[in-house]
Design a protein around this motif. Structure first.
Motif, PDB file in Angstrom:
ATOM      1  N   ALA A  89      11.941-107.393 -42.914  1.00  0.00           N
ATOM      2  CA  ALA A  89      11.192-106.148 -43.006  1.00  0.00           C
ATOM      3  C   ALA A  89      11.923-105.024 -42.288  1.00  0.00           C
ATOM      4  CB  ALA A  89       9.793-106.331 -42.405  1.00  0.00           C
ATOM      5  N   ARG A  90      12.456-105.321 -41.117  1.00  0.00           N
ATOM      6  CA  ARG A  90      13.162-104.267 -40.379  1.00  0.00           C
ATOM      7  C   ARG A  90      14.417-103.814 -41.109  1.00  0.00           C
ATOM      8  NH1 ARG A  90      15.227-105.268 -34.304  1.00  0.00           N
ATOM      9  NH2 ARG A  90      16.635-106.667 -35.450  1.00  0.00           N
ATOM     10  N   THR A  91      15.139-104.753 -41.692  1.00  0.00           N
ATOM     11  CA  THR A  91      16.342-104.395 -42.447  1.00  0.00           C
ATOM     12  C   THR A  91      16.008-103.455 -43.602  1.00  0.00           C
ATOM     13  OG1 THR A  91      17.413-106.485 -41.874  1.00  0.00           O
ATOM     14  CG2 THR A  91      18.253-105.317 -43.808  1.00  0.00           C
ATOM     15  N   LEU A  92      14.932-103.761 -44.307  1.00  0.00           N
ATOM     16  CA  LEU A  92      14.502-102.885 -45.404  1.00  0.00           C
ATOM     17  C   LEU A  92      14.123-101.505 -44.887  1.00  0.00           C
ATOM     18  CD1 LEU A  92      12.348-105.299 -47.579  1.00  0.00           C
ATOM     19  CD2 LEU A  92      14.523-104.241 -48.226  1.00  0.00           C
ATOM     20  N   LEU A  93      13.401-101.450 -43.788  1.00  0.00           N
ATOM     21  CA  LEU A  93      13.000-100.162 -43.225  1.00  0.00           C
ATOM     22  C   LEU A  93      14.213 -99.317 -42.859  1.00  0.00           C
ATOM     23  CD1 LEU A  93      10.099-101.401 -40.946  1.00  0.00           C
ATOM     24  CD2 LEU A  93       9.839 -99.759 -42.810  1.00  0.00           C
ATOM     25  N   LEU A  94      15.187 -99.940 -42.214  1.00  0.00           N
ATOM     26  CA  LEU A  94      16.359 -99.193 -41.750  1.00  0.00           C
ATOM     27  C   LEU A  94      17.261 -98.766 -42.899  1.00  0.00           C
ATOM     28  CD1 LEU A  94      17.257-101.265 -38.558  1.00  0.00           C
ATOM     29  CD2 LEU A  94      16.145 -99.028 -38.667  1.00  0.00           C
ATOM     30  N   SER A  95      17.192 -99.480 -44.005  1.00  0.00           N
ATOM     31  CA  SER A  95      18.086 -99.159 -45.117  1.00  0.00           C
ATOM     32  C   SER A  95      17.444 -98.303 -46.204  1.00  0.00           C
ATOM     33  CB  SER A  95      18.616-100.450 -45.753  1.00  0.00           C
ATOM     34  OG  SER A  95      17.545-101.224 -46.289  1.00  0.00           O
ATOM     35  N   LYS A  96      16.092 -98.359 -46.317  1.00  0.00           N
ATOM     36  CA  LYS A  96      15.466 -97.698 -47.463  1.00  0.00           C
ATOM     37  C   LYS A  96      14.381 -96.685 -47.112  1.00  0.00           C
ATOM     38  CE  LYS A  96      16.372-101.253 -50.920  1.00  0.00           C
ATOM     39  NZ  LYS A  96      15.806-102.007 -52.072  1.00  0.00           N
ATOM     40  N   ALA A  97      13.663 -96.877 -46.005  1.00  0.00           N
ATOM     41  CA  ALA A  97      12.518 -96.014 -45.716  1.00  0.00           C
ATOM     42  C   ALA A  97      12.956 -94.681 -45.119  1.00  0.00           C
ATOM     43  CB  ALA A  97      11.563 -96.723 -44.769  1.00  0.00           C
ATOM     44  N   GLU A  98      12.043 -93.710 -45.184  1.00  0.00           N
ATOM     45  CA  GLU A  98      12.303 -92.411 -44.569  1.00  0.00           C
ATOM     46  C   GLU A  98      12.306 -92.562 -43.052  1.00  0.00           C
ATOM     47  OE1 GLU A  98      12.918 -89.237 -45.905  1.00  0.00           O
ATOM     48  OE2 GLU A  98      13.371 -90.550 -47.596  1.00  0.00           O
ATOM     49  N   PRO A  99      13.414 -92.288 -42.376  1.00  0.00           N
ATOM     50  CA  PRO A  99      13.537 -92.621 -40.948  1.00  0.00           C
ATOM     51  C   PRO A  99      12.620 -91.839 -40.026  1.00  0.00           C
ATOM     52  CG  PRO A  99      15.425 -91.325 -41.693  1.00  0.00           C
ATOM     53  CD  PRO A  99      14.661 -91.711 -42.922  1.00  0.00           C
ATOM     54  N   ALA A 100      12.240 -90.619 -40.408  1.00  0.00           N
ATOM     55  CA  ALA A 100      11.440 -89.784 -39.514  1.00  0.00           C
ATOM     56  C   ALA A 100       9.944 -89.874 -39.796  1.00  0.00           C
ATOM     57  CB  ALA A 100      11.897 -88.328 -39.615  1.00  0.00           C
ATOM     58  N   HIS A 101       9.561 -90.640 -40.777  1.00  0.00           N
ATOM     59  CA  HIS A 101       8.153 -90.698 -41.159  1.00  0.00           C
ATOM     60  C   HIS A 101       7.367 -91.571 -40.173  1.00  0.00           C
ATOM     61  CE1 HIS A 101       4.549 -91.022 -43.577  1.00  0.00           C
ATOM     62  NE2 HIS A 101       5.071 -90.178 -44.492  1.00  0.00           N
ATOM     63  N   GLY A 102       6.161 -91.155 -39.867  1.00  0.00           N
ATOM     64  CA  GLY A 102       5.352 -91.885 -38.899  1.00  0.00           C
ATOM     65  C   GLY A 102       5.067 -93.316 -39.298  1.00  0.00           C
ATOM     66  N   VAL A 103       4.878 -93.560 -40.605  1.00  0.00           N
ATOM     67  CA  VAL A 103       4.598 -94.923 -41.051  1.00  0.00           C
ATOM     68  C   VAL A 103       5.828 -95.803 -40.898  1.00  0.00           C
ATOM     69  CG1 VAL A 103       3.889 -96.351 -43.000  1.00  0.00           C
ATOM     70  CG2 VAL A 103       2.771 -94.155 -42.583  1.00  0.00           C
ATOM     71  N   THR A 104       6.992 -95.290 -41.213  1.00  0.00           N
ATOM     72  CA  THR A 104       8.229 -96.048 -40.995  1.00  0.00           C
ATOM     73  C   THR A 104       8.352 -96.440 -39.524  1.00  0.00           C
ATOM     74  OG1 THR A 104       9.331 -94.842 -42.782  1.00  0.00           O
ATOM     75  CG2 THR A 104      10.736 -95.985 -41.206  1.00  0.00           C
ATOM     76  N   LEU A 105       8.126 -95.468 -38.670  1.00  0.00           N
ATOM     77  CA  LEU A 105       8.244 -95.720 -37.233  1.00  0.00           C
ATOM     78  C   LEU A 105       7.189 -96.718 -36.765  1.00  0.00           C
ATOM     79  CD1 LEU A 105       8.847 -92.001 -36.326  1.00  0.00           C
ATOM     80  CD2 LEU A 105      10.525 -93.847 -36.057  1.00  0.00           C
ATOM     81  N   PHE A 106       5.997 -96.613 -37.350  1.00  0.00           N
ATOM     82  CA  PHE A 106       4.957 -97.586 -37.021  1.00  0.00           C
ATOM     83  C   PHE A 106       5.411 -98.990 -37.374  1.00  0.00           C
ATOM     84  CE2 PHE A 106       1.619-100.281 -38.741  1.00  0.00           C
ATOM     85  CZ  PHE A 106       0.798-100.424 -37.629  1.00  0.00           C
ATOM     86  N   TYR A 107       5.916 -99.161 -38.593  1.00  0.00           N
ATOM     87  CA  TYR A 107       6.354-100.484 -39.006  1.00  0.00           C
ATOM     88  C   TYR A 107       7.539-100.977 -38.178  1.00  0.00           C
ATOM     89  CZ  TYR A 107       3.340-101.111 -43.093  1.00  0.00           C
ATOM     90  OH  TYR A 107       2.265-101.313 -43.919  1.00  0.00           O
ATOM     91  N   LEU A 108       8.414-100.089 -37.764  1.00  0.00           N
ATOM     92  CA  LEU A 108       9.503-100.486 -36.872  1.00  0.00           C
ATOM     93  C   LEU A 108       8.948-100.999 -35.543  1.00  0.00           C
ATOM     94  CD1 LEU A 108      12.127 -97.674 -37.553  1.00  0.00           C
ATOM     95  CD2 LEU A 108      12.340-100.108 -38.107  1.00  0.00           C
ATOM     96  N   GLY A 109       7.857-100.369 -35.076  1.00  0.00           N
ATOM     97  CA  GLY A 109       7.211-100.863 -33.865  1.00  0.00           C
ATOM     98  C   GLY A 109       6.640-102.252 -34.055  1.00  0.00           C
ATOM     99  N   VAL A 110       6.005-102.486 -35.204  1.00  0.00           N
ATOM    100  CA  VAL A 110       5.460-103.814 -35.475  1.00  0.00           C
ATOM    101  C   VAL A 110       6.586-104.844 -35.496  1.00  0.00           C
ATOM    102  CG1 VAL A 110       4.232-105.242 -37.158  1.00  0.00           C
ATOM    103  CG2 VAL A 110       3.470-102.902 -36.719  1.00  0.00           C
ATOM    104  N   CYS A 111       7.684-104.523 -36.184  1.00  0.00           N
ATOM    105  CA  CYS A 111       8.831-105.435 -36.224  1.00  0.00           C
ATOM    106  C   CYS A 111       9.391-105.686 -34.829  1.00  0.00           C
ATOM    107  CB  CYS A 111       9.919-104.859 -37.117  1.00  0.00           C
ATOM    108  SG  CYS A 111       9.491-104.767 -38.861  1.00  0.00           S
ATOM    109  N   ALA A 112       9.506-104.619 -34.074  1.00  0.00           N
ATOM    110  CA  ALA A 112      10.026-104.752 -32.715  1.00  0.00           C
ATOM    111  C   ALA A 112       9.167-105.704 -31.908  1.00  0.00           C
ATOM    112  CB  ALA A 112      10.072-103.375 -32.034  1.00  0.00           C
TER     113      ALA A 112
END
Length: 456
Positions: A89-112
């Motif tokens: 999931a984190r790999t997909l977020l870092l490669s495809k999602a909008e990096p500055a969007h709050g939802v992307t950052l939220f999901y990065l937090g969940v992955c973290a």
């Protein structure tokens, strides 16, 4: 503390900054004003946040959707996290999602949180709410992350976030409960109890609020009559909700089918007579130990919360069995006591299971152990009086009794009990926790569901 609705198990990871400087945004968020209240935060009570879409607010943030050019992420991310595939999931977020969007950052937090522990998720969650202040689910996760990290100032920040979430959902019980959890960690016990009382006004059957509420109120001065009335009201509410059968017996874990009374007849336990027969030799061993006062250590070193029971004075111990082990060196110094106890299977079995202990307990003159309840009614407690000066007494339920040298008292410590030592020299007893006699052998295991309760 209890993981409540909207406070999902979002464990953590130090994220690469290759897809946007979220660390800078997190720092800016912490330095700025308090976050705006969420509009309609998602606090789904049964679905972990890592398995649900956080976009239950009506605010979409940036004009470009968080999934960028790949809308399949909207369904894939929650599913991957639900399956425990956080690295993918984190790999997909870092490669495809909008990096500055709050939802992307939220999901990065969940992955973290999943990959590296909840404490590591602080920065991505901070960046998430800085980018999207209406993303209510991130507030709860961030509170949990701060409680896991607990650096200087983290609890105060967690309190701000918890109050923001609670104020945005004044009719929801769980956010009020979370405020109580943070206040309890800050040791603001009266305020924490107030938050738990607010929780119960919204959800009268909230188990965690009952358990933590009475715990916090027990930390207030024992002569505080207002606190005592508040405690009784919370406890009686627990009875009405079916959590307990009697407001004076309020352990976090209760097996209702077990016979329950504050005081038990020692004649029901044959080994009590054995202890009394061995009393002269046990007393001699204790007196030898007491020639070296350092042998007895302050209570709280092994079970950190026990020190909170001391309202006044000093309580010290000399452990023999407990925490799943035999204290071999200590037992070697008192072989008669240790050998006698090893013949009491109900006590040794509980000690080896990690649910109780056998130890010498010493109280200095002037000591008062505040009224409190033990953790479970699946065990009972016995005291063999060893050195008992005048003026020492113990209450279980509504009845006060006094120890006598060479005699055993048996009580159920899941009932409210307290101790007062008004004598002029140290009081010493042999304290023994043992399995409730109605538990079959196959039931004698530590598997306590305390609804997340962890005493401070």
């Amino acid at each position: 503390w209890t993981q409540g609705p909207g406070m999902p198990a979002s464990t953590s990871t130090t994220l690469s900054s290759q897809r946007g400087d979220w660390r800078r945004r997190a720092r800016a968020a912490r330095a700025g004003a308090e976050p705006a209240a969420a509009t309609t935060p998602d606090v789904a009570p049964t679905v972990p946040a890592c398995a649900a879409s956080p976009l239950c607010v009506h605010e979409r943030g940036p004009s470009r959707e968080w999934w960028g050019d790949d809308r399949s992420l909207e369904a894939r991310l929650p599913q991957l996290l639900k399956e425990g595939r956080a690295e993918v999931a984190r790999t997909l977020l870092l490669s495809k999602a909008e990096p500055a969007h709050g939802v992307t950052l939220f999901y990065l937090g969940v992955c973290a949180g999943i990959l590296e522990g909840e404490a590591a998720a602080v920065d991505p969650y901070e960046a998430s709410i800085a980018a999207m202040p209406g993303l209510g689910i991130a507030y709860g996760n961030l509170v949990r992350a701060y409680l896991a990290r607990q650096r200087t100032g983290d609890l105060e920040r967690a309190l701000v976030l918890a109050k923001t979430l609670a104020s945005s959902q004044p009719e929801a019980a769980e956010p009020q409960y979370v405020v109580g959890v943070v206040l309890m960690q800050l040791r603001r016990f009266s305020d924490a109890a107030g938050a738990y009382e607010a929780t119960l006004r919204l959800d009268a059957a909230h188990h965690g609020a009952h358990v933590n509420g009475v715990h916090c109120l027990q930390q207030l001065p024992p002569d505080d009559e207002v606190a005592r009335r508040r405690l009784e009201a919370v406890a009686r509410g627990g009875v009405a909700a079916g959590l307990w059968a009697n407001w004076m017996q309020r352990p976090p874990h209760l097996v209702k089918r077990l016979t329950s009374r504050p005081w038990w007849d020692k004649g029901e336990f044959a080994w009590c007579a054995l202890l009394e027969e061995q009393y002269p030799q046990i007393r001699d061993e204790v007196l030898r130990l007491r020639r070296k006062p350092a042998s007895f250590t302050p209570v709280g070193g092994r079970a950190a919360h026990d020190h909170t029971l001391v309202a006044a004075g000093e309580w010290r111990e000399y452990p023999l069995f407990g925490n799943g082990q035999k204290y071999a060196e200590n037992c070697a110094r008192c072989p008669v006591t240790a050998g006698t106890m090893e013949r009491v299977s109900a006590a040794i079995g509980l000690a080896m299971a990690g649910g109780g202990e056998t130890l010498f307990s010493t109280l200095r003159p002037g000591t008062h152990l505040r009224p409190h309840c033990g953790s479970t009614n699946t065990r009972l407690t016995a005291h063999l009086g060893i050195v008992i000066p005048p003026g020492c007494s113990i209450r279980a339920g509504n009845e006060w009794r006094e120890w006598r040298e060479g005699e055993v008292l048996v009580f159920d410590d899941s009932w409210e009990h307290e101790v007062r030592h008004r004598g002029g020299e140290d009081r010493v007893v042999l304290l023994i926790n043992f399995w409730h006699p109605e538990l079959a052998e196959h039931e004698r295991r530590i598997e306590l569901d305390t609804w997340g309760y962890q005493p401070i």
